[in-house]
Design an enzyme around this catalytic site. Structure first.
Site, mmCIF file in Angstrom:
data_model
loop_
_atom_site.group_PDB
_atom_site.id
_atom_site.type_symbol
_atom_site.label_atom_id
_atom_site.label_comp_id
_atom_site.label_asym_id
_atom_site.label_seq_id
_atom_site.Cartn_x
_atom_site.Cartn_y
_atom_site.Cartn_z
ATOM 1 C CG ASP A 1 -8.018 69.689 10.048
ATOM 2 O OD1 ASP A 1 -8.544 69.300 8.752
ATOM 3 O OD2 ASP A 1 -7.024 69.692 10.534
ATOM 4 C CE LYS B 1 -5.520 69.077 14.065
ATOM 5 N NZ LYS B 1 -6.185 70.471 13.035
ATOM 6 C CE LYS C 1 -3.421 68.213 11.327
ATOM 7 N NZ LYS C 1 -4.022 69.070 10.653
#
Length: 309
Positions: free
Chosen positions: A146, A209, A245
């Site tokens: 991430d 995300k 996400k």
């Protein structure tokens, strides 16, 4: 792909319409009884169970991984008709130095370990150090990375610079999946969110995300709607599906339902699977477990009855 500003320049977001769409999302329909239980079980499959605290230890990560293997209590599994051990979370997300502990604790489970990197949460380290952090986390066994984008590049409209950085991060990830965190609470406008989403996907992100969970404003439905519309537009133009996400601030089971309804209505059933949809959450899992126990037993349990993540 190369940067193509025509895919996002001139695309203006109608904030009032986005707010109105999201305000009515969960009021026009609802899921009840066994259908709600099924949606909540699916939400568990899509959770990235996360600990990103300054006092993380090997012991805390080991407990988190135990919860990842057994996210709901055995008697709730039995009451729902699930096979023992069949339900697990989507991934476990930790800091790079915690990756070896998570990999060891999850051995044999097929649950991937995700690691934040690139100077999380601010992302203001020199680029060569951010790339080295990615490579180090992957070498320790992280299957997903991430990354956080450099918000200055997005805020100043330096899309080529942002594209180049994310492309370099994608290369550093190697075979690991890359989720690009946009930190939408710091991007100021929904137009910037849409543009940054497009640039991240063009640069090779497997997921986009919303947040690090450390901003003052994290995942919201209007921001998610804009990012999902970017996903849909990108897929229509390239034929390449990208995952989504939402992360940060989600604590209740009803929020898991709201985001799944949004995904199904905007993108379809395929985006209700963990290969294309994840929740970045931990405390939300506890409330999902309480709701599922209520479905099975007719009673709400005290939070202390459920194992902590």
């Amino acid at each position: 792909m190369k940067l193509d500003v025509a895919m996002f320049e001139g695309h203006h977001v109608n904030r009032a319409a986005a707010d109105r769409r999201c305000a009515t999302l969960t009021t026009r329909r609802s899921v009840k009884k066994e259908y709600q239980a099924a949606w909540l079980v699916n939400a568990v499959r899509c959770v990235d169970l996360t600990t990103l605290a300054g006092d993380d230890t090997a012991g805390r990560v080991k407990r988190l991984c135990a919860k990842a293997r057994q996210p709901i209590a055995p008697h709730i599994e039995a009451g729902l008709g699930l096979k023992p051990g069949a339900l697990t979370v989507g991934a476990v997300c930790v800091y790079p130095t915690m990756v070896p502990h998570a990999v060891k604790a999850l051995e044999g489970s097929n649950i991937p370990v995700a690691s934040v990197a690139t100077g999380f949460p601010a992302g203001l380290m020199p680029l060569h150090l951010r790339l080295e952090e990615i490579r180090w986390a992957v070498a320790q066994g992280a299957a997903e990375i991430d990354i956080v984008i450099n918000r200055e590049l997005a805020l100043t409209g330096n899309w080529q610079g942002l594209h180049d950085e994310i492309t370099a991060m994608r290369a550093a990830c190697g075979d690991a999946h890359m989720k690009a965190i946009l930190a939408t609470g710091e991007l100021e406008t929904l137009n910037t969110v849409y543009a940054a989403s497009m640039v991240a996907m063009q640069a090779g992100a497997d997921f986009i995300k919303t947040s690090t969970g450390k901003e003052s404003v994290n995942a919201t439905l209007p921001v998610s709607l804009v990012m999902i519309r970017a996903l849909r537009d990108y897929g229509a133009l390239t034929g390449h599906p990208i995952g989504f996400k939402p992360a940060g601030g989600m604590k209740q089971a009803k929020e898991a339902l709201a985001w799944q309804i949004l995904m199904k209505e905007e993108l379809g059933r395929d985006w209700l699977n963990p290969d294309l949809f994840r929740f970045g959450a931990s405390s939300m899992l506890g409330d999902i477990e309480r709701q599922l126990e209520h479905h099975v037993t007719g009673r709400y349990a005290a939070s202390s009855r459920h194992a902590l993540a």
